[in-house]
Write a protein that holds these residues in place. Structure first.
Motif, mmCIF file in Angstrom:
data_model
loop_
_atom_site.group_PDB
_atom_site.id
_atom_site.type_symbol
_atom_site.label_atom_id
_atom_site.label_comp_id
_atom_site.label_asym_id
_atom_site.label_seq_id
_atom_site.Cartn_x
_atom_site.Cartn_y
_atom_site.Cartn_z
ATOM 1 N N THR A 77 0.813 -1.225 0.000
ATOM 2 C CA THR A 77 0.000 0.000 0.000
ATOM 3 C C THR A 77 0.845 1.273 0.000
ATOM 4 O OG1 THR A 77 -0.069 -0.009 2.413
ATOM 5 C CG2 THR A 77 -1.891 -1.113 1.278
ATOM 6 N N GLN A 78 2.136 1.135 0.281
ATOM 7 C CA GLN A 78 2.978 2.332 0.387
ATOM 8 C C GLN A 78 3.170 2.985 -0.985
ATOM 9 O OE1 GLN A 78 3.970 -0.772 0.361
ATOM 10 N NE2 GLN A 78 6.093 -1.038 -0.216
ATOM 11 N N ALA A 79 3.551 4.268 -0.977
ATOM 12 C CA ALA A 79 3.837 4.967 -2.235
ATOM 13 C C ALA A 79 4.987 4.261 -2.950
ATOM 14 C CB ALA A 79 4.194 6.422 -1.949
ATOM 15 N N VAL A 80 4.963 4.297 -4.265
ATOM 16 C CA VAL A 80 5.990 3.636 -5.073
ATOM 17 C C VAL A 80 6.713 4.691 -5.898
ATOM 18 C CG1 VAL A 80 6.357 2.023 -6.988
ATOM 19 C CG2 VAL A 80 4.721 1.446 -5.185
ATOM 20 N N GLY A 81 8.034 4.714 -5.792
ATOM 21 C CA GLY A 81 8.839 5.709 -6.507
ATOM 22 C C GLY A 81 8.835 5.486 -8.007
ATOM 23 N N LEU A 210 16.318 4.251 -10.720
ATOM 24 C CA LEU A 210 17.033 4.815 -9.566
ATOM 25 C C LEU A 210 16.095 5.164 -8.406
ATOM 26 C CD1 LEU A 210 19.633 7.232 -11.202
ATOM 27 C CD2 LEU A 210 20.140 5.263 -9.756
ATOM 28 N N LEU A 211 14.896 5.655 -8.719
ATOM 29 C CA LEU A 211 13.978 6.116 -7.663
ATOM 30 C C LEU A 211 12.916 5.059 -7.342
ATOM 31 C CD1 LEU A 211 13.426 9.727 -9.080
ATOM 32 C CD2 LEU A 211 15.065 9.012 -7.327
ATOM 33 N N GLY A 212 13.076 3.879 -7.936
ATOM 34 C CA GLY A 212 11.998 2.888 -7.904
ATOM 35 C C GLY A 212 11.954 1.999 -6.685
ATOM 36 N N PRO A 213 10.933 1.131 -6.654
ATOM 37 C CA PRO A 213 10.676 0.247 -5.518
ATOM 38 C C PRO A 213 11.404 -1.075 -5.679
ATOM 39 C CG PRO A 213 8.966 -0.030 -7.129
ATOM 40 C CD PRO A 213 9.952 0.950 -7.720
ATOM 41 N N SER A 214 11.336 -1.907 -4.655
ATOM 42 C CA SER A 214 11.840 -3.278 -4.737
ATOM 43 C C SER A 214 10.909 -4.169 -3.923
ATOM 44 C CB SER A 214 13.262 -3.356 -4.179
ATOM 45 O OG SER A 214 14.128 -2.663 -5.021
ATOM 46 N N LEU A 234 21.800 12.714 -3.899
ATOM 47 C CA LEU A 234 21.544 12.891 -5.323
ATOM 48 C C LEU A 234 20.177 12.301 -5.693
ATOM 49 C CD1 LEU A 234 22.253 13.710 -8.174
ATOM 50 C CD2 LEU A 234 23.661 11.660 -8.401
ATOM 51 N N LEU A 235 19.853 11.154 -5.129
ATOM 52 C CA LEU A 235 18.539 10.542 -5.395
ATOM 53 C C LEU A 235 17.414 11.467 -4.926
ATOM 54 C CD1 LEU A 235 19.179 6.781 -4.466
ATOM 55 C CD2 LEU A 235 19.123 7.816 -6.737
ATOM 56 N N GLY A 236 17.631 12.121 -3.793
ATOM 57 C CA GLY A 236 16.644 13.073 -3.275
ATOM 58 C C GLY A 236 16.452 14.246 -4.228
ATOM 59 N N ASP A 237 17.561 14.784 -4.758
ATOM 60 C CA ASP A 237 17.494 15.900 -5.715
ATOM 61 C C ASP A 237 16.771 15.479 -6.995
ATOM 62 O OD1 ASP A 237 18.886 17.428 -3.915
ATOM 63 O OD2 ASP A 237 20.821 17.272 -4.951
ATOM 64 N N LEU A 238 17.080 14.262 -7.464
ATOM 65 C CA LEU A 238 16.449 13.755 -8.685
ATOM 66 C C LEU A 238 14.946 13.569 -8.492
ATOM 67 C CD1 LEU A 238 19.144 11.146 -9.787
ATOM 68 C CD2 LEU A 238 18.512 13.220 -11.037
ATOM 69 N N SER A 239 14.579 13.125 -7.309
ATOM 70 C CA SER A 239 13.167 12.915 -6.980
ATOM 71 C C SER A 239 12.392 14.236 -7.063
ATOM 72 C CB SER A 239 13.067 12.311 -5.574
ATOM 73 O OG SER A 239 11.749 12.018 -5.275
ATOM 74 N N ILE A 240 12.981 15.305 -6.541
ATOM 75 C CA ILE A 240 12.347 16.638 -6.576
ATOM 76 C C ILE A 240 12.219 17.123 -8.032
ATOM 77 C CG2 ILE A 240 12.699 19.077 -5.975
ATOM 78 C CD1 ILE A 240 14.072 17.946 -3.341
ATOM 79 N N LEU A 241 13.287 16.908 -8.807
ATOM 80 C CA LEU A 241 13.284 17.322 -10.212
ATOM 81 C C LEU A 241 12.222 16.554 -11.013
ATOM 82 C CD1 LEU A 241 14.659 18.916 -12.535
ATOM 83 C CD2 LEU A 241 16.246 17.007 -12.773
ATOM 84 N N CYS A 242 12.153 15.239 -10.800
ATOM 85 C CA CYS A 242 11.202 14.406 -11.545
ATOM 86 C C CYS A 242 9.757 14.761 -11.208
ATOM 87 C CB CYS A 242 11.449 12.924 -11.253
ATOM 88 S SG CYS A 242 12.953 12.303 -12.026
#
Length: 292
Positions: A77-81, A210-214, A234-242
């Motif tokens: 149920t959690q959010a998925v990147g 890179l931002l995805g689930p497993s 860097l992953l955090g910055d990319l997440s904001i950009l996406c």
């Protein structure tokens, strides 16, 4: 590009009309995804649509099959990147499609993000750093690697897949390597582009996992070509950009979304209703059919 350009809403009198196949193909190529709404698909017709649209259908060995062509989406149920589907495997599908049989009334919107728009907004320094493939490393238990190789080689019984079969598969597709690990599992390494141009439009796109689930697998480690780990910052910055280039699909029953998996990433907001109140199916394919 407005969301209205991509959504094909049909009025009540045309509920049995289906969007022309040429329109689907053209919109998919030009815009990267399409949402078919008001066409009242069911699982069978959804499966038929994907069988016609793709040259070959592909499957995720960790998912449950519903029809021969469709699998159930089950990721808690959690959010998925944001991610491209099967982006930590050597053969991600070209096209994926979702069918919402029962739509959640709260939360659980599917997110779609245009990787070409993200690429255009990346700083030059990152564009350059992302040009070389990254390496994805993860532990795969025996049952998972057996299922994957069985699926790739059309071996009927996954439990009969041998270490030799696995090595044959590793050698067959460039960029893969393995080493033995605990309990007959393997440490698996895969070189994968972060920027892809093998999408339907042939444009550079930040399209990766890179931002995805497993959810069904152990979380991988990502490293640049020079061996350095891709940092959480860097992953955090990319997440904001996406997020700036991300749309939400508020599902309605019978909706079908078709996505160019090598240009658009997708994810999901948190599900805020009991899981049984949401039924979403996925179908995946390689190559657009010439006859569709």
């Amino acid at each position: 590009m407005s969301i209205k350009q991509i959504i094909f809403e049909l009025d009540h009198n045309h509920r049995h009309h289906h969007t022309n196949h040429a329109v689907i193909k053209n919109t998919l190529r030009e815009q990267g995804w399409i949402l078919l709404r008001g066409e009242y698909y069911d699982v069978r017709r959804f499966s038929q649509l994907m069988s016609k649209l793709c040259k070959n259908l592909t499957y995720d060995p960790a998912r449950e099959n519903i029809t021969q062509q469709s699998q159930k989406v089950d990721a808690g149920t959690q959010a998925v990147g944001l991610h491209i589907e099967n982006g930590t495997t050597p053969l991600p599908p070209d096209i994926i499609a979702f069918f919402s049989q029962t739509s959640a009334t709260l939360g659980s919107q599917t997110t779609v993000c245009d990787g070409h728009a993200v690429w255009k907004s990346l700083p030059d320094q990152l564009k350059q750093k992302f040009t070389a493939p990254m390496t994805i490393s993860r532990y795969l238990p025996k049952q998972i690697w057996q299922k994957y190789v069985a699926s790739a080689f059309n071996i009927e019984h996954a439990e009969t897949v041998t270490w030799e079969d696995l090595n044959k598969f590793i050698k067959a597709i460039p960029g893969q390597s393995i080493s033995p690990a605990k309990e007959d599992g393997v440490e698996y390494h895969l070189q994968m582009p972060m920027i892809r141009q093998d999408n339907l439009k042939g444009v550079p796109a930040f399209a990766n996992t890179l931002l995805g689930p497993s959810y069904n697998y152990e979380k991988p480690k990502f490293s640049f070509a020079d061996g350095s780990l891709i940092s959480e910052d860097l992953l955090g910055d990319l997440s904001i950009l996406c997020e700036k280039h991300t749309y939400e699909i508020d599902w309605q029953d019978g909706d079908v979304a078709i996505i160019d998996n090598k240009r658009f990433m997708h994810g999901r907001r948190e599900i805020l209703v009991p899981l049984e109140l949401r039924k979403l199916y996925i179908s995946m394919g390689l190559g657009l059919s010439d006859t569709f």
